[in-house]
Design a protein around this motif. Structure first.
Motif, PDB file in Angstrom:
ATOM      1  N   MET A 267       0.835  -1.172   0.000  1.00 36.83           N
ATOM      2  CA  MET A 267       0.000   0.000   0.000  1.00 36.83           C
ATOM      3  C   MET A 267       0.889   1.247   0.000  1.00 36.83           C
ATOM      4  O   MET A 267       1.859   1.331   0.737  1.00 36.83           O
ATOM      5  N   LYS A 268       0.587   2.199  -0.830  1.00 38.59           N
ATOM      6  CA  LYS A 268       1.359   3.416  -0.950  1.00 38.59           C
ATOM      7  C   LYS A 268       0.980   4.396   0.154  1.00 38.59           C
ATOM      8  O   LYS A 268      -0.193   4.584   0.442  1.00 38.59           O
ATOM      9  N   GLU A 269       2.004   4.998   0.769  1.00 39.65           N
ATOM     10  CA  GLU A 269       1.754   5.967   1.828  1.00 39.65           C
ATOM     11  C   GLU A 269       1.235   7.267   1.227  1.00 39.65           C
ATOM     12  O   GLU A 269       1.669   7.692   0.165  1.00 39.65           O
ATOM     13  N   SER A 270       0.307   7.887   1.924  1.00 43.07           N
ATOM     14  CA  SER A 270      -0.188   9.171   1.442  1.00 43.07           C
ATOM     15  C   SER A 270       0.796  10.263   1.830  1.00 43.07           C
ATOM     16  O   SER A 270       1.384  10.240   2.909  1.00 43.07           O
ATOM     17  N   ALA A 271       0.986  11.204   0.946  1.00 42.86           N
ATOM     18  CA  ALA A 271       1.911  12.301   1.195  1.00 42.86           C
ATOM     19  C   ALA A 271       1.318  13.257   2.224  1.00 42.86           C
ATOM     20  O   ALA A 271       0.127  13.555   2.202  1.00 42.86           O
ATOM     21  N   ILE A 272       2.166  13.720   3.126  1.00 43.79           N
ATOM     22  CA  ILE A 272       1.732  14.681   4.130  1.00 43.79           C
ATOM     23  C   ILE A 272       2.165  16.058   3.647  1.00 43.79           C
ATOM     24  O   ILE A 272       3.338  16.301   3.386  1.00 43.79           O
ATOM     25  N   PHE A 273       1.207  16.951   3.518  1.00 46.14           N
ATOM     26  CA  PHE A 273       1.487  18.295   3.028  1.00 46.14           C
ATOM     27  C   PHE A 273       1.777  19.201   4.209  1.00 46.14           C
ATOM     28  O   PHE A 273       0.980  19.300   5.139  1.00 46.14           O
ATOM     29  N   ASP A 274       2.930  19.854   4.193  1.00 48.69           N
ATOM     30  CA  ASP A 274       3.339  20.738   5.280  1.00 48.69           C
ATOM     31  C   ASP A 274       3.050  22.181   4.872  1.00 48.69           C
ATOM     32  O   ASP A 274       3.769  22.763   4.065  1.00 48.69           O
ATOM     33  N   TYR A 275       1.979  22.736   5.407  1.00 49.62           N
ATOM     34  CA  TYR A 275       1.590  24.104   5.055  1.00 49.62           C
ATOM     35  C   TYR A 275       2.614  25.123   5.518  1.00 49.62           C
ATOM     36  O   TYR A 275       2.874  26.107   4.818  1.00 49.62           O
ATOM     37  N   ASN A 276       3.228  24.911   6.667  1.00 52.05           N
ATOM     38  CA  ASN A 276       4.237  25.851   7.152  1.00 52.05           C
ATOM     39  C   ASN A 276       5.414  25.923   6.186  1.00 52.05           C
ATOM     40  O   ASN A 276       5.906  27.007   5.871  1.00 52.05           O
ATOM     41  N   GLU A 277       5.860  24.778   5.716  1.00 44.83           N
ATOM     42  CA  GLU A 277       6.971  24.743   4.762  1.00 44.83           C
ATOM     43  C   GLU A 277       6.571  25.442   3.457  1.00 44.83           C
ATOM     44  O   GLU A 277       7.361  26.188   2.877  1.00 44.83           O
ATOM     45  N   GLU A 278       5.353  25.211   3.007  1.00 41.38           N
ATOM     46  CA  GLU A 278       4.881  25.836   1.771  1.00 41.38           C
ATOM     47  C   GLU A 278       4.815  27.356   1.909  1.00 41.38           C
ATOM     48  O   GLU A 278       5.232  28.096   1.017  1.00 41.38           O
ATOM     49  N   PHE A 279       4.330  27.846   3.033  1.00 43.44           N
ATOM     50  CA  PHE A 279       4.263  29.289   3.264  1.00 43.44           C
ATOM     51  C   PHE A 279       5.656  29.902   3.330  1.00 43.44           C
ATOM     52  O   PHE A 279       5.902  30.982   2.793  1.00 43.44           O
ATOM     53  N   GLU A 280       6.581  29.213   3.989  1.00 47.12           N
ATOM     54  CA  GLU A 280       7.955  29.710   4.066  1.00 47.12           C
ATOM     55  C   GLU A 280       8.573  29.809   2.676  1.00 47.12           C
ATOM     56  O   GLU A 280       9.267  30.786   2.365  1.00 47.12           O
ATOM     57  N   LEU A 281       8.329  28.800   1.829  1.00 44.79           N
ATOM     58  CA  LEU A 281       8.876  28.831   0.476  1.00 44.79           C
ATOM     59  C   LEU A 281       8.315  29.994  -0.330  1.00 44.79           C
ATOM     60  O   LEU A 281       9.024  30.628  -1.112  1.00 44.79           O
ATOM     61  N   GLN A 282       7.053  30.303  -0.135  1.00 53.62           N
ATOM     62  CA  GLN A 282       6.429  31.394  -0.879  1.00 53.62           C
ATOM     63  C   GLN A 282       6.936  32.758  -0.426  1.00 53.62           C
ATOM     64  O   GLN A 282       6.913  33.718  -1.201  1.00 53.62           O
ATOM     65  N   LEU A 283       7.409  32.860   0.809  1.00 57.17           N
ATOM     66  CA  LEU A 283       7.876  34.138   1.343  1.00 57.17           C
ATOM     67  C   LEU A 283       9.370  34.370   1.143  1.00 57.17           C
ATOM     68  O   LEU A 283       9.871  35.443   1.457  1.00 57.17           O
ATOM     69  N   LEU A 284      10.079  33.399   0.611  1.00 62.49           N
ATOM     70  CA  LEU A 284      11.519  33.544   0.398  1.00 62.49           C
ATOM     71  C   LEU A 284      11.815  34.509  -0.737  1.00 62.49           C
ATOM     72  O   LEU A 284      11.062  34.613  -1.701  1.00 62.49           O
ATOM     73  N   THR A 285      12.949  35.186  -0.614  1.00 62.32           N
ATOM     74  CA  THR A 285      13.412  36.010  -1.719  1.00 62.32           C
ATOM     75  C   THR A 285      13.997  35.075  -2.776  1.00 62.32           C
ATOM     76  O   THR A 285      14.217  33.881  -2.526  1.00 62.32           O
ATOM     77  N   GLU A 286      14.282  35.612  -3.940  1.00 63.95           N
ATOM     78  CA  GLU A 286      14.808  34.784  -5.024  1.00 63.95           C
ATOM     79  C   GLU A 286      16.145  34.154  -4.640  1.00 63.95           C
ATOM     80  O   GLU A 286      16.391  32.984  -4.914  1.00 63.95           O
TER      81      GLU A 286
END
Length: 51
Positions: A1-20
């Motif tokens: 059985m394949k494990e479901s991916a856990i989405f980390d919202y904190n990590e996603e928000f941090e990535l969106q706020l990073l400078t180039e």
């Protein structure tokens, strides 16, 4: 059985706020980690190919 991916919202928000420049560093670190994992996983096959 394949494990479901856990989405980390904190990590996603941090990535969106990073400078180039910061994002480039994060991507470089991720790439290096991926290459290291692949090297360790396929180390024996790599050694066989070069022998």
């Amino acid at each position: 059985m394949k494990e479901s991916a856990i989405f980390d919202y904190n990590e996603e928000f941090e990535l969106q706020l990073l400078t180039e420049e910061e994002l480039e560093k994060v991507n470089a670190k991720s790439f290096i980690n991926l290459m290291a994992e692949l090297f360790l996983k396929y180390e024996t096959e790599i050694q066989k190919a070069f022998n």
